[in-house]
Design a protein around this motif. Structure first.
Motif, PDB file in Angstrom:
ATOM      1  N   HIS A   5       0.845  -1.192   0.000  1.00 30.67           N
ATOM      2  CA  HIS A   5       0.000   0.000   0.000  1.00 30.67           C
ATOM      3  C   HIS A   5       0.878   1.239   0.000  1.00 30.67           C
ATOM      4  CE1 HIS A   5      -3.430  -2.542   0.735  1.00 30.67           C
ATOM      5  NE2 HIS A   5      -2.815  -3.068   1.768  1.00 30.67           N
ATOM      6  N   PRO A   6       1.447   1.589  -1.155  1.00 32.89           N
ATOM      7  CA  PRO A   6       2.325   2.761  -1.178  1.00 32.89           C
ATOM      8  C   PRO A   6       1.563   4.026  -0.806  1.00 32.89           C
ATOM      9  CG  PRO A   6       1.844   2.025  -3.418  1.00 32.89           C
ATOM     10  CD  PRO A   6       1.275   0.998  -2.489  1.00 32.89           C
ATOM     11  N   VAL A   7       2.284   4.977  -0.249  1.00 33.91           N
ATOM     12  CA  VAL A   7       1.717   6.285   0.070  1.00 33.91           C
ATOM     13  C   VAL A   7       1.517   7.024  -1.248  1.00 33.91           C
ATOM     14  CG1 VAL A   7       2.119   8.452   1.283  1.00 33.91           C
ATOM     15  CG2 VAL A   7       2.936   6.295   2.272  1.00 33.91           C
ATOM     16  N   ARG A   8       0.316   7.547  -1.455  1.00 30.65           N
ATOM     17  CA  ARG A   8      -0.016   8.181  -2.738  1.00 30.65           C
ATOM     18  C   ARG A   8      -0.041   9.700  -2.571  1.00 30.65           C
ATOM     19  NH1 ARG A   8      -5.297   4.737  -2.882  1.00 30.65           N
ATOM     20  NH2 ARG A   8      -5.167   5.719  -0.843  1.00 30.65           N
ATOM     21  N   ILE A   9       0.893  10.354  -3.246  1.00 33.67           N
ATOM     22  CA  ILE A   9       1.028  11.808  -3.189  1.00 33.67           C
ATOM     23  C   ILE A   9       0.651  12.387  -4.550  1.00 33.67           C
ATOM     24  CG2 ILE A   9       2.635  13.738  -2.852  1.00 33.67           C
ATOM     25  CD1 ILE A   9       4.301  11.857  -1.052  1.00 33.67           C
ATOM     26  N   LEU A  10      -0.144  13.446  -4.523  1.00 35.66           N
ATOM     27  CA  LEU A  10      -0.573  14.112  -5.753  1.00 35.66           C
ATOM     28  C   LEU A  10      -0.092  15.556  -5.727  1.00 35.66           C
ATOM     29  CD1 LEU A  10      -2.419  13.949  -8.335  1.00 35.66           C
ATOM     30  CD2 LEU A  10      -4.202  14.974  -6.905  1.00 35.66           C
ATOM     31  N   THR A  11       0.531  16.003  -6.825  1.00 38.33           N
ATOM     32  CA  THR A  11       0.901  17.406  -6.966  1.00 38.33           C
ATOM     33  C   THR A  11      -0.032  18.038  -7.997  1.00 38.33           C
ATOM     34  OG1 THR A  11       2.595  17.007  -8.673  1.00 38.33           O
ATOM     35  CG2 THR A  11       3.306  16.901  -6.361  1.00 38.33           C
ATOM     36  N   VAL A  12      -0.439  19.279  -7.724  1.00 36.15           N
ATOM     37  CA  VAL A  12      -1.468  19.921  -8.549  1.00 36.15           C
ATOM     38  C   VAL A  12      -1.043  21.324  -8.970  1.00 36.15           C
ATOM     39  CG1 VAL A  12      -3.858  20.767  -8.585  1.00 36.15           C
ATOM     40  CG2 VAL A  12      -3.316  18.638  -7.381  1.00 36.15           C
ATOM     41  N   CYS A  13      -1.182  21.611 -10.274  1.00 35.86           N
ATOM     42  CA  CYS A  13      -1.050  22.990 -10.757  1.00 35.86           C
ATOM     43  C   CYS A  13      -2.158  23.232 -11.784  1.00 35.86           C
ATOM     44  CB  CYS A  13       0.356  23.280 -11.290  1.00 35.86           C
ATOM     45  SG  CYS A  13       0.779  22.482 -12.852  1.00 35.86           S
ATOM     46  N   THR A  14      -1.954  24.147 -12.706  1.00 37.66           N
ATOM     47  CA  THR A  14      -3.009  24.500 -13.659  1.00 37.66           C
ATOM     48  C   THR A  14      -2.957  23.600 -14.894  1.00 37.66           C
ATOM     49  OG1 THR A  14      -2.923  26.795 -12.883  1.00 37.66           O
ATOM     50  CG2 THR A  14      -4.082  26.388 -14.953  1.00 37.66           C
ATOM     51  N   GLY A  15      -1.896  23.746 -15.695  1.00 35.95           N
ATOM     52  CA  GLY A  15      -1.822  23.017 -16.960  1.00 35.95           C
ATOM     53  C   GLY A  15      -1.235  21.625 -16.857  1.00 35.95           C
ATOM     54  N   ASN A  16      -0.579  21.319 -15.717  1.00 42.26           N
ATOM     55  CA  ASN A  16       0.087  20.034 -15.501  1.00 42.26           C
ATOM     56  C   ASN A  16       1.203  19.790 -16.509  1.00 42.26           C
ATOM     57  OD1 ASN A  16      -0.795  16.487 -15.440  1.00 42.26           O
ATOM     58  ND2 ASN A  16       0.523  17.604 -14.047  1.00 42.26           N
ATOM     59  N   ILE A  17       1.904  20.893 -16.864  1.00 43.21           N
ATOM     60  CA  ILE A  17       3.025  20.745 -17.802  1.00 43.21           C
ATOM     61  C   ILE A  17       4.281  21.488 -17.342  1.00 43.21           C
ATOM     62  CG2 ILE A  17       1.672  20.250 -19.887  1.00 43.21           C
ATOM     63  CD1 ILE A  17       1.904  23.253 -20.582  1.00 43.21           C
ATOM     64  N   ASP A  86      -3.379  10.238  -0.692  1.00 41.42           N
ATOM     65  CA  ASP A  86      -3.178  10.362   0.755  1.00 41.42           C
ATOM     66  C   ASP A  86      -2.756  11.781   1.131  1.00 41.42           C
ATOM     67  OD1 ASP A  86      -3.611   7.561   1.408  1.00 41.42           O
ATOM     68  OD2 ASP A  86      -1.695   7.195   0.396  1.00 41.42           O
ATOM     69  N   LEU A  87      -2.091  12.460   0.203  1.00 39.28           N
ATOM     70  CA  LEU A  87      -1.563  13.797   0.449  1.00 39.28           C
ATOM     71  C   LEU A  87      -1.616  14.557  -0.869  1.00 39.28           C
ATOM     72  CD1 LEU A  87       0.086  15.908   2.126  1.00 39.28           C
ATOM     73  CD2 LEU A  87       2.152  14.650   1.439  1.00 39.28           C
ATOM     74  N   VAL A  88      -2.172  15.769  -0.836  1.00 37.80           N
ATOM     75  CA  VAL A  88      -2.257  16.605  -2.037  1.00 37.80           C
ATOM     76  C   VAL A  88      -1.403  17.849  -1.813  1.00 37.80           C
ATOM     77  CG1 VAL A  88      -3.771  17.886  -3.612  1.00 37.80           C
ATOM     78  CG2 VAL A  88      -4.598  15.773  -2.519  1.00 37.80           C
ATOM     79  N   LEU A  89      -0.454  18.078  -2.719  1.00 32.48           N
ATOM     80  CA  LEU A  89       0.445  19.222  -2.632  1.00 32.48           C
ATOM     81  C   LEU A  89       0.183  20.138  -3.819  1.00 32.48           C
ATOM     82  CD1 LEU A  89       3.705  17.337  -1.579  1.00 32.48           C
ATOM     83  CD2 LEU A  89       2.134  18.627  -0.105  1.00 32.48           C
ATOM     84  N   LYS A 108      -7.894  18.389   5.355  1.00 30.99           N
ATOM     85  CA  LYS A 108      -6.729  18.131   6.216  1.00 30.99           C
ATOM     86  C   LYS A 108      -5.637  17.330   5.509  1.00 30.99           C
ATOM     87  CE  LYS A 108      -9.014  18.772  10.582  1.00 30.99           C
ATOM     88  NZ  LYS A 108      -9.769  18.160  11.644  1.00 30.99           N
ATOM     89  N   ARG A 109      -5.814  17.093   4.216  1.00 28.26           N
ATOM     90  CA  ARG A 109      -4.780  16.364   3.457  1.00 28.26           C
ATOM     91  C   ARG A 109      -4.228  17.200   2.312  1.00 28.26           C
ATOM     92  NH1 ARG A 109      -7.215  11.047   1.333  1.00 28.26           N
ATOM     93  NH2 ARG A 109      -9.224  11.786   2.063  1.00 28.26           N
ATOM     94  N   THR A 110      -4.636  18.477   2.231  1.00 27.13           N
ATOM     95  CA  THR A 110      -4.256  19.319   1.102  1.00 27.13           C
ATOM     96  C   THR A 110      -3.545  20.574   1.589  1.00 27.13           C
ATOM     97  OG1 THR A 110      -6.193  18.515  -0.105  1.00 27.13           O
ATOM     98  CG2 THR A 110      -5.121  20.484  -0.973  1.00 27.13           C
ATOM     99  N   PHE A 111      -2.386  20.830   1.016  1.00 24.55           N
ATOM    100  CA  PHE A 111      -1.551  21.965   1.390  1.00 24.55           C
ATOM    101  C   PHE A 111      -0.908  22.518   0.128  1.00 24.55           C
ATOM    102  CE2 PHE A 111      -1.415  18.562   4.480  1.00 24.55           C
ATOM    103  CZ  PHE A 111      -1.690  19.178   5.685  1.00 24.55           C
ATOM    104  N   THR A 112      -0.417  23.760   0.200  1.00 22.41           N
ATOM    105  CA  THR A 112       0.514  24.143  -0.859  1.00 22.41           C
ATOM    106  C   THR A 112       1.842  23.466  -0.506  1.00 22.41           C
ATOM    107  OG1 THR A 112       1.504  26.142   0.083  1.00 22.41           O
ATOM    108  CG2 THR A 112      -0.625  26.403  -1.081  1.00 22.41           C
ATOM    109  N   ILE A 113       2.635  23.180  -1.510  1.00 21.73           N
ATOM    110  CA  ILE A 113       3.873  22.421  -1.273  1.00 21.73           C
ATOM    111  C   ILE A 113       4.841  23.216  -0.387  1.00 21.73           C
ATOM    112  CG2 ILE A 113       4.974  23.193  -3.441  1.00 21.73           C
ATOM    113  CD1 ILE A 113       6.155  20.282  -3.604  1.00 21.73           C
ATOM    114  N   ARG A 114       4.862  24.533  -0.547  1.00 21.04           N
ATOM    115  CA  ARG A 114       5.777  25.354   0.261  1.00 21.04           C
ATOM    116  C   ARG A 114       5.306  25.419   1.715  1.00 21.04           C
ATOM    117  NH1 ARG A 114       7.017  30.842  -2.789  1.00 21.04           N
ATOM    118  NH2 ARG A 114       8.815  30.871  -1.383  1.00 21.04           N
TER     119      ARG A 114
END
Length: 196
Positions: A5-17, A86-89, A108-114
């Motif tokens: 069960h790996p820890v699943r981390i998602l990074t989010v921006c606008t265009g994803n490029i 599990d964590l959204v950055l 409680k699982r979403t933050f800006t990465i900084r």
């Protein structure tokens, strides 16, 4: 050892490029060194340029830090992708707000990465480093622990939570993006090494 069960981390921006792929690929490369198979890092965009590769300047930043930009295709952020995380950055406070609008249960699982990187630094100062006995459980509880010290990790300016969008804006903005993103990624990886 491959984690079931790996820890699943998602990074989010606008265009994803530009931004979120840099965070995705560098976090994945660094976490693979800490715990091979223990983490799966992916990214998505709130208005993704679906199917597009990583922009060349961002790809160059990934290579510079030892990651690989190969085999990437931008994808649109969806509620299903969020539910699997599990964590959204997020790259900016606006992206964090977009995530909240899509699924308020991720508060409680979403933050800006900084912001998240600063919270981990507060946790480091408060707690002696200790190896996580159950790595997935440790990382799934980590967002709540980080949120509990949010008041101790506030940015001097709200803009200090964001990573600038360099898309179509020239090399100096890509350099600024790197300057804002790299310390946060390194702080997260340092924390991971201390607790592995």
């Amino acid at each position: 050892m491959e984690s079931p069960h790996p820890v699943r981390i998602l990074t989010v921006c606008t265009g994803n490029i530009c931004r979120s792929p840099v965070a995705e690929r560098l976090l994945q490369a660094g976490l693979d060194q800490v715990q091979p198979g223990g983490f799966v890092v992916r990214s998505a965009g709130t208005r993704a340029m679906v199917g597009d590769p990583i922009q060349p300047p961002s790809a160059e930043i990934i290579r510079t830090y030892g990651g690989t930009p190969d085999g990437f295709a931008a994808r649109l952020l969806t509620p299903r992708i969020l539910r699997e995380s599990d964590l959204v950055l997020a790259m900016t406070a606006k992206h964090r707000g977009d995530v909240m609008q899509m699924d308020a249960s991720l508060l409680k699982r979403t933050f800006t990465i900084r912001e998240f990187a600063r919270m981990l630094q507060v946790l480091e100062q408060r707690d002696a480093p200790a190896a996580a006995v159950d790595l997935p459980a440790f990382w799934r509880e980590l967002p709540a622990r980080a949120a509990s010290v949010r008041h101790l990790a506030l940015a001097p300016e709200s803009a200090d939570n964001d990573v600038v969008d360099p898309y179509r804006r020239g090399p100096e903005l890509y350099n600024q993006m790197e300057d804002e993103l790299a310390p946060a990624i390194l702080a997260i990886l340092r924390f991971a090494r201390q607790h592995s």
